[in-house]
Scaffold this active site. Structure first.
Site, PDB file in Angstrom:
ATOM      1  N   CYS A 184       0.821  -1.212   0.000  1.00  0.00           N
ATOM      2  CA  CYS A 184       0.000   0.000   0.000  1.00  0.00           C
ATOM      3  C   CYS A 184       0.856   1.264   0.000  1.00  0.00           C
ATOM      4  O   CYS A 184       0.352   2.352  -0.246  1.00  0.00           O
ATOM      5  CB  CYS A 184      -0.941   0.021   1.197  1.00  0.00           C
ATOM      6  SG  CYS A 184      -0.073   0.111   2.765  1.00  0.00           S
TER       7      CYS A 184
ATOM      8  N   ASP B 285       2.250   2.662   2.564  1.00  0.00           N
ATOM      9  CA  ASP B 285       2.145   3.453   3.782  1.00  0.00           C
ATOM     10  C   ASP B 285       3.440   3.398   4.586  1.00  0.00           C
ATOM     11  O   ASP B 285       4.149   2.389   4.575  1.00  0.00           O
ATOM     12  CB  ASP B 285       0.983   2.945   4.646  1.00  0.00           C
ATOM     13  CG  ASP B 285      -0.364   3.287   4.028  1.00  0.00           C
ATOM     14  OD1 ASP B 285      -0.361   3.932   2.975  1.00  0.00           O
ATOM     15  OD2 ASP B 285      -1.392   2.915   4.594  1.00  0.00           O
TER      16      ASP B 285
ATOM     17  N   CYS C  59      -3.186   5.009   6.019  1.00  0.00           N
ATOM     18  CA  CYS C  59      -4.639   4.933   6.111  1.00  0.00           C
ATOM     19  C   CYS C  59      -5.118   5.196   7.543  1.00  0.00           C
ATOM     20  O   CYS C  59      -4.313   5.261   8.474  1.00  0.00           O
ATOM     21  CB  CYS C  59      -5.098   3.553   5.659  1.00  0.00           C
ATOM     22  SG  CYS C  59      -4.648   2.271   6.839  1.00  0.00           S
TER      23      CYS C  59
ATOM     24  N   CYS D 128      -2.145  -3.272   8.451  1.00  0.00           N
ATOM     25  CA  CYS D 128      -1.918  -1.933   9.005  1.00  0.00           C
ATOM     26  C   CYS D 128      -1.471  -2.041  10.462  1.00  0.00           C
ATOM     27  O   CYS D 128      -0.599  -1.293  10.912  1.00  0.00           O
ATOM     28  CB  CYS D 128      -3.177  -1.093   8.923  1.00  0.00           C
ATOM     29  SG  CYS D 128      -4.071  -1.242   7.373  1.00  0.00           S
TER      30      CYS D 128
HETATM   31 FE1  FES Z   1      -1.568   0.239   4.306  1.00  0.00          FE
HETATM   32 FE2  FES Z   1      -3.342   0.600   6.114  1.00  0.00          FE
HETATM   33  S1  FES Z   1      -3.698   0.392   3.986  1.00  0.00           S
HETATM   34  S2  FES Z   1      -1.229   0.570   6.377  1.00  0.00           S
END
Ligand code: FES
Length: 135
Positions: free
Chosen positions: A35, A37, A60, A104
């Site tokens: 993702c 992140d 997110c 996450c």
């Molecule tokens: Fe990647 Fe939440 S979608 S950390």
């Protein structure tokens, strides 16, 4: 449809300990390649305990809630106690997360542990042999 727990929503809407610590004693960044992140934790250590923790999360809502709850779970703990916090414990503390959001919660404890390991490295302490953490 999965409902986020009240606790997740609370920590997402009002995250605790957001920010950066200048001259932090340790700093750790982890990311999720899928993702994209990123989560960075900063720690201050006093007498072997986590005196302060701040985080910056580019991610997110679940990742923000996870970061926030991890700081609350870890502040005041000894470094060893904080190293024993698992990703599963973080998800449980938030009252659960949907399956596709569990990755996450995996970032939270990992970022904290990376900051503690950075601190130990700066102190000239060899990295401890960690058991594989439960994901
Ligand atoms: Fe990647 Fe939440 S979608 S950390």
């Amino acid at each position: 449809m999965f409902q986020y727990s009240e606790k997740v929503m609370d920590h997402f809407m009002h995250p605790r300990n957001v920010g950066e610590i200048e001259n932090a004693d340790g700093e750790g960044t982890v990311g999720n390649p899928i993702c994209g992140d990123l989560m960075t934790f900063y720690i201050k250590v006093k007498d072997g305990r986590l005196a302060d923790i701040k985080f910056k999360t580019f991610g997110c809502g679940a990742a923000i809630a996870v970061s926030s709850i991890v700081t609350e779970m870890a502040i005041g703990k000894t470094l060893e106690e904080a190293m024993a916090i698992t990703n599963k414990m973080v998800a449980a503390e938030l009252g659960g997360l949907p399956k596709n959001k569990l990755h996450c919660s995996n970032l939270g404890a990992d970022a904290l542990h990376a900051a503690i390991e950075d601190y130990w490295k700066k102190q000239g302490k060899a990295p401890i042999q960690r058991k594989r953490r439960a994901k």
